[in-house]
Design a protein around this motif. Structure first.
Motif, PDB file in Angstrom:
ATOM      1  N   PRO A   9       4.598  -7.544  -2.860  1.00 40.59           N
ATOM      2  CA  PRO A   9       3.477  -7.929  -2.001  1.00 40.59           C
ATOM      3  C   PRO A   9       3.581  -7.329  -0.602  1.00 40.59           C
ATOM      4  N   ARG A  11       1.838  -8.269   3.062  1.00 40.26           N
ATOM      5  CA  ARG A  11       0.962  -9.252   3.699  1.00 40.26           C
ATOM      6  C   ARG A  11       1.413  -9.494   5.136  1.00 40.26           C
ATOM      7  N   GLN A  46      -3.237  -6.875   3.546  1.00 41.25           N
ATOM      8  CA  GLN A  46      -2.862  -7.636   2.359  1.00 41.25           C
ATOM      9  C   GLN A  46      -2.998  -6.748   1.129  1.00 41.25           C
ATOM     10  N   ARG A  48      -0.334  -4.577  -2.129  1.00 45.17           N
ATOM     11  CA  ARG A  48       0.867  -4.446  -2.947  1.00 45.17           C
ATOM     12  C   ARG A  48       1.480  -3.067  -2.776  1.00 45.17           C
ATOM     13  N   ARG A 173      -6.266  -5.207  -8.531  1.00 45.20           N
ATOM     14  CA  ARG A 173      -6.556  -6.468  -9.225  1.00 45.20           C
ATOM     15  C   ARG A 173      -5.475  -6.775 -10.265  1.00 45.20           C
ATOM     16  N   ASP A 176      -2.336  -8.044  -8.721  1.00 42.97           N
ATOM     17  CA  ASP A 176      -2.469  -9.420  -8.235  1.00 42.97           C
ATOM     18  C   ASP A 176      -2.476 -10.445  -9.361  1.00 42.97           C
TER      19      ASP A 176
END
Length: 331
Positions: A9, A11, A46, A48, A173, A176
């Motif tokens: 991740p 973020r 935010q 990856r 997508r 996530d």
């Protein structure tokens, strides 16, 4: 290998200008970040990390300007596409307007100036220079010594580049998703290379002729014949039936195969090849021939439609291309 190392991740939320610049410099390489109202900075990132690639959504919360020049050279290619708002890239004497329909590419060479609207939220993918070079070498099968220079504007709706942006969105997508395939080592380890390979094939760049030459060796013979016929006769009055006759296959098979291997239809490829020829002649012409004369020589009879198609492909009308060339010639 643990799943989280394949799709780590990314973020952060930062309200400090220097910290926001440092964060993005660590991802893309050195650059200068300026804003008129530092107190309004609400930088958010935010997304990856997928192997060497960083994919995510970015916003600054206020109008921001990014300068890349001199020693501030990126060590990655930064590709971005607004979800909302807009951004303007000034590069090589021209301005590329980026909206949700058109992405942009910042690269490791040359002076670049990016203005980001205060309401702009964008999808961004950062690809290290070494990754692009490595994938390119696997395609053309020889060492690469000069950085790839991409055409800075990317159509995000149509054609092969539109398909590429859809793949990037889908990849994010999937990363996530807890049960997404990109969390599986057998898929994730090669997916970043796949995205870079698709980028090199779909987006015009300084190695496109070499890439096309290498990949053409693997085209079905009838597709190769049709492609070569189009390129050799692009200035002549040819139609789909002529191309079909050379390929010696039914129209439906020719169309389906062109879409599969070339990424567009035979006639759309002819139009794109002609437009590239017009632009090359405008840029190389020393006698400043009339644009209508150049366009007509390349088979365009409807000049209004030609101008609209030219702008759609190059993000500027032919007269702007000529004006920029004339200005540079006088310098």
């Amino acid at each position: 290998m643990p799943v989280n190392t394949l799709r780590k991740p990314v973020r952060t939320e930062i309200h400090d200008l220097a910290e926001a610049q440092a964060w993005m410099s660590a991802i893309c390489g050195p650059h200068m970040l300026r804003v008129d109202k530092p107190a309004h900075v609400r930088f958010r990132h935010q997304g990856r990390r997928l192997e060497s690639l960083t994919i995510g959504h970015i916003e600054y919360g206020t109008e921001a300007v990014i300068d890349i020049r001199g020693e501030n050279a990126l060590n990655s290619y930064s590709l971005s596409l607004p979800d909302e708002g807009f951004q303007d890239l000034h590069v090589r004497g021209s301005t590329v307007h980026s909206t949700p329909d058109s992405g942009i590419i910042l690269g490791p060479t040359g002076e670049q100036h990016l203005t980001i609207d205060g309401n702009c939220r964008k999808l961004q993918i950062a690809i290290p220079v070494d990754t692009v070079r490595s994938v390119l070498e696997t395609i053309i099968k020889k060492p690469v010594h000069s950085p790839v220079e991409f055409l800075p504007m990317m159509n995000a709706v149509e054609g092969k580049t539109g398909s590429w942006w859809r793949m990037v969105k889908n990849a994010l997508r999937e990363m996530d998703s807890d049960d997404g395939l990109l969390g599986h080592p057998g898929v994730a380890l090669n997916y970043s290379e796949f995205l870079v390979r698709c980028l090199l094939i779909s987006q015009p760049n300084s190695y496109t002729p070499e890439i096309d030459k290498e990949l053409s060796q693997h085209l079905p013979n009838y597709v190769l014949k049709a492609k070569e016929f189009i390129e050799l006769n692009a200035t002549n009055d040819i139609c789909l039936e002529d191309i079909e006759l050379v390929a010696a296959v039914p129209k439906y098979k020719l169309f389906e195969s062109f879409k599969k291997y070339i990424g567009t239809s035979p006639m759309a490829y002819l139009k794109q090849f002609r437009l590239l020829g017009v632009r090359r002649d405008i840029l190389l012409s020393q006698d400043h021939r009339n644009i209508a004369e150049i366009a007509t020589a390349w088979g365009f009879s409807h000049l209004g439609r030609f101008s609209a198609d030219y702008r759609k492909l190059f993000n500027e009308v032919p007269s702007e291309t000529l004006a920029k060339h004339s200005f540079k010639s006088r310098r």
